[in-house]
Design a protein around this motif. Sequence first.
Motif, short mmCIF file in Angstrom:
data_model
loop_
_atom_site.label_atom_id
_atom_site.label_comp_id
_atom_site.label_asym_id
_atom_site.label_seq_id
_atom_site.Cartn_x
_atom_site.Cartn_y
_atom_site.Cartn_z
N LEU A 37 -2.61 -4.00 -2.45
CA LEU A 37 -2.31 -3.76 -1.03
C LEU A 37 -1.41 -2.55 -0.85
O LEU A 37 -1.57 -1.77 0.10
CB LEU A 37 -1.67 -5.01 -0.42
N ASN A 38 -0.47 -2.37 -1.77
CA ASN A 38 0.41 -1.19 -1.70
C ASN A 38 -0.39 0.10 -1.87
O ASN A 38 -0.10 1.11 -1.23
CB ASN A 38 1.50 -1.28 -2.76
N GLU A 39 -1.40 0.05 -2.73
CA GLU A 39 -2.28 1.21 -2.92
C GLU A 39 -2.99 1.58 -1.61
O GLU A 39 -3.11 2.75 -1.26
CB GLU A 39 -3.34 0.91 -3.98
N ILE A 40 -3.46 0.53 -0.91
CA ILE A 40 -4.16 0.76 0.35
C ILE A 40 -3.21 1.37 1.38
O ILE A 40 -3.56 2.28 2.13
CB ILE A 40 -4.78 -0.55 0.88
N GLU A 41 -1.98 0.86 1.42
CA GLU A 41 -0.99 1.38 2.36
C GLU A 41 -0.69 2.84 2.12
O GLU A 41 -0.43 3.62 3.07
CB GLU A 41 0.30 0.56 2.27
N ARG A 45 -2.71 3.61 5.94
CA ARG A 45 -3.02 2.49 6.82
C ARG A 45 -1.81 1.57 6.97
O ARG A 45 -1.06 1.34 6.02
CB ARG A 45 -4.22 1.71 6.27
N LYS A 46 -1.66 1.02 8.16
CA LYS A 46 -0.58 0.09 8.42
C LYS A 46 -0.95 -1.32 7.92
O LYS A 46 -2.13 -1.65 7.81
CB LYS A 46 -0.28 0.03 9.92
N LYS A 47 0.07 -2.11 7.64
CA LYS A 47 -0.18 -3.45 7.10
C LYS A 47 -1.08 -4.28 8.01
O LYS A 47 -1.98 -4.96 7.54
CB LYS A 47 1.15 -4.19 6.89
N ASN A 48 -0.84 -4.21 9.33
CA ASN A 48 -1.63 -5.05 10.23
C ASN A 48 -3.06 -4.56 10.40
O ASN A 48 -3.86 -5.20 11.08
CB ASN A 48 -0.93 -5.17 11.60
N GLU A 49 -3.39 -3.43 9.78
CA GLU A 49 -4.75 -2.92 9.79
C GLU A 49 -5.50 -3.30 8.51
O GLU A 49 -6.70 -3.03 8.39
CB GLU A 49 -4.74 -1.39 9.92
N ILE A 50 -4.78 -3.89 7.56
CA ILE A 50 -5.37 -4.25 6.27
C ILE A 50 -5.73 -5.73 6.31
O ILE A 50 -4.85 -6.59 6.49
CB ILE A 50 -4.40 -3.96 5.12
N ARG A 51 -7.01 -6.03 6.14
CA ARG A 51 -7.47 -7.41 6.30
C ARG A 51 -7.67 -8.10 4.95
O ARG A 51 -8.32 -7.56 4.06
CB ARG A 51 -8.77 -7.47 7.10
N VAL A 52 -7.12 -9.30 4.86
CA VAL A 52 -7.23 -10.12 3.65
C VAL A 52 -7.90 -11.44 4.02
O VAL A 52 -7.53 -12.08 5.01
CB VAL A 52 -5.84 -10.42 3.04
N ALA A 53 -8.89 -11.85 3.24
CA ALA A 53 -9.50 -13.17 3.39
C ALA A 53 -9.13 -14.00 2.18
O ALA A 53 -9.39 -13.61 1.04
CB ALA A 53 -11.02 -13.05 3.51
N ASP A 54 -8.50 -15.14 2.41
CA ASP A 54 -8.13 -16.07 1.33
C ASP A 54 -9.08 -17.25 1.41
O ASP A 54 -8.96 -18.12 2.28
CB ASP A 54 -6.68 -16.52 1.50
N ILE A 55 -10.04 -17.29 0.51
CA ILE A 55 -11.09 -18.30 0.53
C ILE A 55 -10.74 -19.42 -0.46
O ILE A 55 -10.56 -19.16 -1.64
CB ILE A 55 -12.46 -17.69 0.14
N PHE A 67 0.56 -13.06 5.12
CA PHE A 67 0.68 -13.02 6.59
C PHE A 67 2.10 -12.66 7.00
O PHE A 67 2.31 -11.83 7.90
CB PHE A 67 0.29 -14.38 7.16
N GLU A 68 3.08 -13.27 6.35
CA GLU A 68 4.48 -12.99 6.68
C GLU A 68 4.90 -11.58 6.26
O GLU A 68 5.85 -11.03 6.80
CB GLU A 68 5.38 -14.04 6.05
N GLU A 69 4.16 -11.00 5.32
CA GLU A 69 4.38 -9.61 4.93
C GLU A 69 3.85 -8.64 5.98
O GLU A 69 4.17 -7.46 5.95
CB GLU A 69 3.71 -9.33 3.59
N GLY A 70 2.97 -9.15 6.87
CA GLY A 70 2.48 -8.32 7.95
C GLY A 70 1.00 -7.96 7.89
O GLY A 70 0.50 -7.22 8.74
N TYR A 71 0.27 -8.51 6.91
CA TYR A 71 -1.16 -8.21 6.79
C TYR A 71 -1.98 -9.10 7.72
O TYR A 71 -1.53 -10.17 8.16
CB TYR A 71 -1.60 -8.41 5.34
N ASP A 72 -3.18 -8.64 8.03
CA ASP A 72 -4.12 -9.41 8.85
C ASP A 72 -4.85 -10.39 7.93
O ASP A 72 -5.76 -10.00 7.18
CB ASP A 72 -5.11 -8.43 9.51
N VAL A 73 -4.48 -11.65 7.99
CA VAL A 73 -4.96 -12.65 7.02
C VAL A 73 -5.82 -13.70 7.70
O VAL A 73 -5.45 -14.24 8.75
CB VAL A 73 -3.79 -13.34 6.29
#
Length: 264
Positions: A37-41, A45-55, A67-73
């Motif tokens: 995620l740090n690489e993507i940032e 890109r801002k954290k809230n623009e980075i989407r994570v799916a936890d399946i 989510f508490e770090e600020g990502y779109d989860v």
Amino acid sequence: MSYLDEHYNKFFEEKRLDSRHGQVEYRLTAKRIKDVLNEIEKTGRKKNEIRVADIGAGTGRYAIFLFEEGYDVTAVELVQHNLGIMKQKCPSLNCYKGNALKLKRIPDESCDVVLLLGPMYHLFSYEDKLKALSEAKRICKCGGRIFVAYLMNEYGIITYGFKEKHILEVKSEGRLTDDYQCVSKEEHLYDYVRIETIDALKNDASLKREVLFTPDGPANYMRPFLNQLSEEEFEEFVSYVESISTRSDLMGAAAHTVDVLIKE
């Protein structure tokens, strides 16, 4: 999937991850996820623009942290009991009941990172494992990462088979092949694999490996001894496990292995 509900109604996943051996697994896995995620940032890109799916998010340990770090989860969990705990812990988290084999509510190529840190434990055919991996690939963006966790065969043989003295029982029940590969069914709760199966799934899903690592190494074999370590000694143990986490000569005997895959 009622057998899973029955199991997780009794099994407290939060307690496992809070134990010392669970902390090793969680901390090393979370660090790998954060590195990606740090690489993507760094691309702007801002954290809230980075989407994570936890399946198969369980009780939300990774999903809530991110989510508490600020990502779109988005968190998807099959077991209602786990889902209830997750919602209670973090009411604002986007989470719902769903199955790793059909993620119909998540659009194609919409996620930067997809976590499959539990479903493979409870899928008992190669076809279902490949289907779950293919669904994760579908929702992952090109260039995105998929984290896939597996339970390792030799850990099951050594602990349940020999340490807990079930080896003759499972052999007589036909739950082992001649070369000691576990043969599991739904009533056994967990499925165990070897590296060659992990490699085959990656190849059949046409995904590229970034790294294959074990997040816990020998930790599960050393549970009572880890509790005897001082905080400073324990931190040294975590550092040791991280340093050997990609060694191919040690990986197959660990309890867990995580394949970090790239969708090209």
